[in-house]
Write a protein that holds these residues in place. Structure first.
Motif, PDB file in Angstrom:
ATOM      1  N   SER A  43       0.834  -1.208   0.000  1.00  9.64           N
ATOM      2  CA  SER A  43       0.000   0.000   0.000  1.00  9.64           C
ATOM      3  C   SER A  43       0.865   1.253   0.000  1.00  9.64           C
ATOM      4  O   SER A  43       0.557   2.228  -0.677  1.00  9.64           O
ATOM      5  N   THR A  44       1.933   1.214   0.757  1.00 10.71           N
ATOM      6  CA  THR A  44       2.819   2.374   0.824  1.00 10.71           C
ATOM      7  C   THR A  44       3.396   2.682  -0.550  1.00 10.71           C
ATOM      8  O   THR A  44       3.476   3.841  -0.964  1.00 10.71           O
TER       9      THR A  44
ATOM     10  N   SER B   4     -11.261   1.458   1.827  1.00 14.32           N
ATOM     11  CA  SER B   4     -12.457   1.882   2.570  1.00 14.32           C
ATOM     12  C   SER B   4     -13.358   2.802   1.734  1.00 14.32           C
ATOM     13  O   SER B   4     -14.093   3.614   2.290  1.00 14.32           O
TER      14      SER B   4
ATOM     15  N   ARG C  94     -15.985   7.597  -9.857  1.00 16.98           N
ATOM     16  CA  ARG C  94     -15.582   8.951  -9.464  1.00 16.98           C
ATOM     17  C   ARG C  94     -14.151   9.252  -9.924  1.00 16.98           C
ATOM     18  O   ARG C  94     -13.863  10.336 -10.430  1.00 16.98           O
ATOM     19  N   SER C  95     -13.268   8.261  -9.768  1.00 15.58           N
ATOM     20  CA  SER C  95     -11.898   8.438 -10.244  1.00 15.58           C
ATOM     21  C   SER C  95     -11.850   8.540 -11.756  1.00 15.58           C
ATOM     22  O   SER C  95     -11.147   9.380 -12.317  1.00 15.58           O
TER      23      SER C  95
ATOM     24  N   PHE D  46      -9.658   3.280  -2.906  1.00 15.58           N
ATOM     25  CA  PHE D  46      -9.219   2.907  -1.569  1.00 15.58           C
ATOM     26  C   PHE D  46      -9.946   1.670  -1.049  1.00 15.58           C
ATOM     27  O   PHE D  46     -11.071   1.374  -1.467  1.00 15.58           O
TER      28      PHE D  46
ATOM     29  N   ASN E 273     -14.110   5.504   0.695  1.00 16.48           N
ATOM     30  CA  ASN E 273     -13.985   6.955   0.850  1.00 16.48           C
ATOM     31  C   ASN E 273     -14.866   7.751  -0.108  1.00 16.48           C
ATOM     32  O   ASN E 273     -14.457   8.802  -0.593  1.00 16.48           O
ATOM     33  N   VAL E 274     -16.059   7.249  -0.379  1.00 15.20           N
ATOM     34  CA  VAL E 274     -17.012   8.082  -1.108  1.00 15.20           C
ATOM     35  C   VAL E 274     -17.424   9.219  -0.167  1.00 15.20           C
ATOM     36  O   VAL E 274     -17.288   9.097   1.040  1.00 15.20           O
ATOM     37  N   PHE E 275     -17.915  10.314  -0.753  1.00 10.50           N
ATOM     38  CA  PHE E 275     -18.283  11.458   0.074  1.00 10.50           C
ATOM     39  C   PHE E 275     -19.708  11.261   0.585  1.00 10.50           C
ATOM     40  O   PHE E 275     -20.659  11.328  -0.185  1.00 10.50           O
ATOM     41  N   PRO E 276     -19.880  11.026   1.906  1.00  7.72           N
ATOM     42  CA  PRO E 276     -21.199  10.645   2.421  1.00  7.72           C
ATOM     43  C   PRO E 276     -22.238  11.766   2.352  1.00  7.72           C
ATOM     44  O   PRO E 276     -23.431  11.488   2.389  1.00  7.72           O
ATOM     45  N   HIS E 277     -21.786  13.026   2.259  1.00  7.75           N
ATOM     46  CA  HIS E 277     -22.738  14.143   2.246  1.00  7.75           C
ATOM     47  C   HIS E 277     -23.174  14.491   0.823  1.00  7.75           C
ATOM     48  O   HIS E 277     -23.945  15.430   0.637  1.00  7.75           O
TER      49      HIS E 277
ATOM     50  N   MET F  23      -7.327   7.042  -7.854  1.00  5.98           N
ATOM     51  CA  MET F  23      -6.979   6.197  -6.710  1.00  5.98           C
ATOM     52  C   MET F  23      -8.254   5.608  -6.108  1.00  5.98           C
ATOM     53  O   MET F  23      -9.224   6.327  -5.871  1.00  5.98           O
TER      54      MET F  23
ATOM     55  N   LEU G  81       0.546  10.470  -1.591  1.00  9.24           N
ATOM     56  CA  LEU G  81      -0.196  10.390  -0.329  1.00  9.24           C
ATOM     57  C   LEU G  81       0.769   9.996   0.779  1.00  9.24           C
ATOM     58  O   LEU G  81       0.516  10.240   1.953  1.00  9.24           O
TER      59      LEU G  81
ATOM     60  N   LEU H  87      -8.241  13.240  -6.124  1.00  8.27           N
ATOM     61  CA  LEU H  87      -8.976  13.685  -7.303  1.00  8.27           C
ATOM     62  C   LEU H  87      -8.416  14.988  -7.855  1.00  8.27           C
ATOM     63  O   LEU H  87      -8.969  15.550  -8.797  1.00  8.27           O
TER      64      LEU H  87
ATOM     65  N   GLN I 246     -11.254  10.728   3.731  1.00  7.15           N
ATOM     66  CA  GLN I 246     -12.017  11.718   2.982  1.00  7.15           C
ATOM     67  C   GLN I 246     -11.092  12.758   2.365  1.00  7.15           C
ATOM     68  O   GLN I 246     -11.238  13.130   1.209  1.00  7.15           O
TER      69      GLN I 246
ATOM     70  N   ARG J 199       0.636   4.254  -2.596  1.00  7.81           N
ATOM     71  CA  ARG J 199       0.291   5.601  -2.129  1.00  7.81           C
ATOM     72  C   ARG J 199       1.400   6.614  -2.391  1.00  7.81           C
ATOM     73  O   ARG J 199       1.143   7.812  -2.470  1.00  7.81           O
TER      74      ARG J 199
END
Lengths: 248, 270
Positions: free
Chosen positions: A49-50, A93, A157-158, A91, A95-99, A89, A58, B177, B170, A53
């Motif tokens: 992963s490192t 988890s 999304r990517s 992930f 990491n979609v934007f929940p809002h 990228m 990242l 992106l 997040q 990233r």
């Protein structure tokens, strides 16, 4: 065209990275050519992963050079945001934007970063949602989706940024078993379209089928690399053999 | 490294944490039945008492009740002005406290540390008279600025905690992106932390409303000062302060209830 005549998408030269006193990346040298699918495997904590990233910064590296799309990403003159626009990228988890709704998840960066119009961004988003099979959920919020659907949204999304490279960091590890297939299908289709892909995964079936090249890492170093044929049938290193015997 | 991953996962699994920084009135929720009843008894009891006094003891209570509302208006102006300014100060302080830049981080942290270490009343005097030496500004404005500088420090901590409560992934997703740090903050992190920080900000509002009574010392004709003016002219200290206390109680309980309704709506939406 033979792989090594195509342009290089990623060049890593003697990359070293420490987490405290732990050597997470140990003189990693790696080239990835346009359109190539590289799968990185290895035991947990081996630095897979490192490595991934570090390609879009990242993780900051301590020594060595990383060149992405012909640009040295550690050059002080480099705008890392420009590099990241071209490097998708995904992930573990999601990491979609929940809002944000599904469609907003896909249009946000297109509009903010790529400066596309609402109409243009929405059209691109709908095309991609169709591709990953989520058209009917475009106005749902992520918490109304299953894990597999969320991960497919994250992939779309990517892709909405029209990246030249896609990085996948254990994209199916957080999924329930019955949802792994749908995500791998999307990745398989992406591979068929010729996307340059670097994938960290424990899905050996996927690796064997899709990878042009498999890289085996242990203790932060690349132990062995080769075609999936070579890798799964005649691994040359004892460490690789041991790993394969444990997981297969 | 496996351990780092495990810890990261643990943080993400826990979901949205609740920030509990309470120096306002206790917020009544349906879950806490005792408190819920206490709220009703206190709120309606206070209103009933004011009505009773106004009707059956018009002298001096009705006079007092007619005299003090000007002060309520001033109290609101100070409170709303100060909370708005404190929100701005708090946002920048919170971001500053999280900044990688050591100078910015140092300045923000120092501000929070100093403000939290000095009593509000002392700060009010200090800022009022310190400001007075540099620029001549109306008492009202300097009262608002002083309250905002004090509450900005507490707001800063709320913003910091709110931003930190958003999973690290997040920010990573937004940056991946191609968004820069401020784009990611504005479009991804802050909107999500909003639901986390709204309830504690409501608490701060109620706390500030009560603390605004301190500005009565600075020639600002707020609720308490209007009461003092009336009492010293008529020598009806007990009666006047009874009305003042009831007025603060009714206002505070009313806003506490609003905050709890807001909290309920937020948690229902999640």
């Amino acid at each position: 065209m033979p792989a090594n005549e195509r342009p290089k998408r990623v060049e890593m030269r003697a990359v070293v990275k420490y987490f405290g006193s732990l050597k997470a990346l140990d003189r990693i040298t790696l080239d990835v050519y346009d359109g190539e699918k590289v799968v990185i495997i290895g035991p947990s904590g081996s630095g897979k992963s490192t490595l991934l990233r570090s390609i879009n910064r990242l993780e900051e590296i301590d020594r060595g050079r990383i060149i992405v799309n012909s640009v040295d990403i550690y050059d002080p003159m480099t705008d890392i945001n420009k590099i990241r626009e071209e490097v998708g990228m995904v992930f573990q988890s999601f990491n979609v934007f929940p809002h944000k709704t599904v469609i907003e998840n896909l249009t946000l960066a297109q509009r903010v970063v790529r400066k596309r119009s609402r109409k243009e961004a929405t059209e691109r988003a709908m095309t991609l949602l169709h591709k990953v099979g989520i058209t009917d959920k475009s106005s749902a919020y992520p918490n109304q989706l299953s894990g597999g659907q969320q991960q497919r949204v994250a992939i779309a999304r990517s892709l909405a940024m029209d990246p030249k490279i896609m990085l996948f960091d254990e994209p199916t590890s957080a999924l329930d078993p019955e949802m792994i297939g749908e995500v791998l299908d999307v990745m398989r289709n992406l591979a068929l379209e010729g996307m340059t892909m670097l994938v960290v995964t424990h899905e050996m079936g996927f690796a064997r089928e899709v990878a042009d090249r498999i890289i085996f890492m242990d203790n932060g170093a690349i132990v062995e690399e080769g075609t999936s044929e070579h890798f799964f049938t005649h691994p040359s290193h004892e460490r690789t053999k041991l790993f394969l015997s444990q997981i297969l | 490294m496996a351990q780092v991953e495990k810890r990261k996962k643990k943080i993400e699994d826990q979901g949205q944490p609740v920030i509990d920084i309470g120096d306002g009135a206790a917020i009544p929720t349906r879950k806490d039945i005792g408190l819920f009843d206490a709220w009703r008894i206190a709120f309606f009891g206070a209103i009933a008492m004011v009505l009773y006094l106004a009707i059956f003891r018009p002298d001096p209570y009705l006079k007092i009740i007619k005299f003090v509302p000007d002060g309520i208006w001033v109290t609101f102006k100070v409170t709303v002005g100060a909370i708005l300014l404190a929100l701005v100060i708090g946002l920048f302080t919170g971001l500053g406290r999280l900044a990688g830049n050591r100078v910015i981080n140092g300045v923000a942290s120092l501000y929070v540390e100093v403000i939290r270490g000095v009593p509000l009343l002392v700060q009010l005097f200090y800022i009022y008279y310190a400001l007075g030496r540099i620029v001549q500004i109306p008492a009202m404005s300097s009262a608002i600025i002083a309250m905002a500088i004090c509450y900005g420090a507490y707001m800063g901590e709320i913003f910091r905690a709110g931003i930190q409560s958003i999973p690290k992934g997040q920010m990573e997703a937004a940056r991946s992106l191609g968004m820069n740090k401020s784009q990611a903050m504005v479009h991804v992190i802050l909107p999500q932390s909003f639901t986390v920080i709204l309830p504690p900000i409501g608490n701060e509002f109620v706390a500030l409303l009560k603390d605004s009574s301190l500005v009565s010392i600075l020639a600002v004709a707020d609720l308490l000062r209007r009461g003092r003016e009336f009492a010293s002219e008529t020598f009806t200290y007990f009666e006047t302060y009874t009305v003042i206390a009831l007025a603060y109680l009714i206002i505070t309980l009313f806003f506490s209830k609003l905050v709890s309704l807001m909290e309920e709506r937020i948690s229902a939406r999640q």
